[in-house]
Write a protein that holds these residues in place. Structure first.
Motif, mmCIF file in Angstrom:
data_model
loop_
_atom_site.group_PDB
_atom_site.id
_atom_site.type_symbol
_atom_site.label_atom_id
_atom_site.label_comp_id
_atom_site.label_asym_id
_atom_site.label_seq_id
_atom_site.Cartn_x
_atom_site.Cartn_y
_atom_site.Cartn_z
ATOM 1 N N LEU A 1 0.825 -1.212 0.000
ATOM 2 C CA LEU A 1 0.000 0.000 0.000
ATOM 3 C C LEU A 1 0.862 1.267 0.000
ATOM 4 C CD1 LEU A 1 -2.756 -1.073 2.554
ATOM 5 C CD2 LEU A 1 -2.935 -1.013 0.067
ATOM 6 N N ALA A 2 1.877 1.292 0.843
ATOM 7 C CA ALA A 2 2.750 2.472 0.904
ATOM 8 C C ALA A 2 3.543 2.630 -0.393
ATOM 9 C CB ALA A 2 3.695 2.366 2.094
ATOM 10 N N ILE B 1 -7.352 6.959 -1.191
ATOM 11 C CA ILE B 1 -8.811 6.760 -1.145
ATOM 12 C C ILE B 1 -9.183 5.413 -1.754
ATOM 13 C CG2 ILE B 1 -11.001 7.580 -2.124
ATOM 14 C CD1 ILE B 1 -9.872 10.447 -1.772
ATOM 15 N N VAL B 2 -8.609 5.081 -2.890
ATOM 16 C CA VAL B 2 -8.909 3.799 -3.537
ATOM 17 C C VAL B 2 -8.450 2.633 -2.661
ATOM 18 C CG1 VAL B 2 -8.328 2.336 -5.524
ATOM 19 C CG2 VAL B 2 -8.943 4.717 -5.869
ATOM 20 N N GLU B 3 -7.271 2.757 -2.056
ATOM 21 C CA GLU B 3 -6.793 1.705 -1.160
ATOM 22 C C GLU B 3 -7.734 1.523 0.026
ATOM 23 O OE1 GLU B 3 -1.990 2.054 -1.875
ATOM 24 O OE2 GLU B 3 -2.859 2.928 -0.064
ATOM 25 N N GLY B 4 -8.172 2.630 0.599
ATOM 26 C CA GLY B 4 -9.109 2.548 1.722
ATOM 27 C C GLY B 4 -10.413 1.878 1.324
ATOM 28 N N SER C 1 -4.702 -2.656 9.023
ATOM 29 C CA SER C 1 -4.208 -1.946 7.842
ATOM 30 C C SER C 1 -5.061 -0.724 7.535
ATOM 31 C CB SER C 1 -4.177 -2.877 6.640
ATOM 32 O OG SER C 1 -3.293 -3.950 6.881
ATOM 33 N N LEU C 2 -6.352 -0.813 7.812
ATOM 34 C CA LEU C 2 -7.234 0.340 7.605
ATOM 35 C C LEU C 2 -6.817 1.518 8.473
ATOM 36 C CD1 LEU C 2 -10.817 -1.142 7.226
ATOM 37 C CD2 LEU C 2 -9.720 0.495 5.698
ATOM 38 N N LYS C 3 -6.359 1.227 9.670
ATOM 39 C CA LYS C 3 -5.904 2.307 10.550
ATOM 40 C C LYS C 3 -4.699 3.031 9.952
ATOM 41 C CE LYS C 3 -7.438 -0.222 14.618
ATOM 42 N NZ LYS C 3 -7.007 -1.015 15.766
#
Length: 158
Positions: free
Chosen positions: A36-37, A80-83, A136-138
């Protein structure tokens, strides 16, 4: 019976045992967060370089401000898309926990594969995925706040 005749039961059981043996919440979380990063960093870097290459000839030294703003905007979109993807994955994992018996019955009737026979419990697997996704959401939330802060700061300079 059909899957046993084809020899698929043994393969599925070996695969399920190997996944269960290797699964580690912390390691899965680490790999997910690295992915993600990296996506956010790549979006930021590529947008910055591409925009700067296009804008620099027209605006000269002021072009880097536009490139910074565009790169921050691009990073926001990726976060935003990742979330949203993580929220969807968490929703699916929670639905699997709720309806694991239905999923077991579906696999039994359609694929002729008894998941209990190969020691696969969808509720346990979905709970493990939910734990990884929840934490991961956090982190994605924190990345989102940071990305929006950078974006708002860049808006003030344009």
């Amino acid at each position: 019976k059909e899957q046993r005749k084809l020899g698929n039961i043994g393969k599925v059981k070996e695969l399920a045992d190997e996944v269960a043996r290797r699964w580690d919440d912390d390691l899965a979380r680490l790999y997910l967060l690295i992915i993600l990063a990296s996506a956010v960093f790549l979006a930021h870097a590529l947008t910055y370089m591409g925009t700067l290459a296009i804008v620099w000839p027209m605006h000269g030294p002021k072009g880097w401000r536009v490139a910074c703003q565009q790169a921050a905007h691009s990073a926001n979109i990726v976060v935003i898309v990742e979330g949203l993807m993580l929220l969807l994955l968490r929703f699916l994992a929670r639905q699997t926990i709720l309806y694991s018996e239905l999923a077991h019955a579906f696999v039994q009737e359609i694929l002729y594969l008894d998941l209990a026979e190969v020691d696969v419990d969808l509720a346990v697997a979905a709970a493990a995925v939910d734990r990884v996704v929840r934490s991961s959401l956090k982190v994605v939330g924190v990345m989102g706040v940071a990305a929006f802060a950078v974006w708002f700061r860049e808006l003030t300079f344009i």
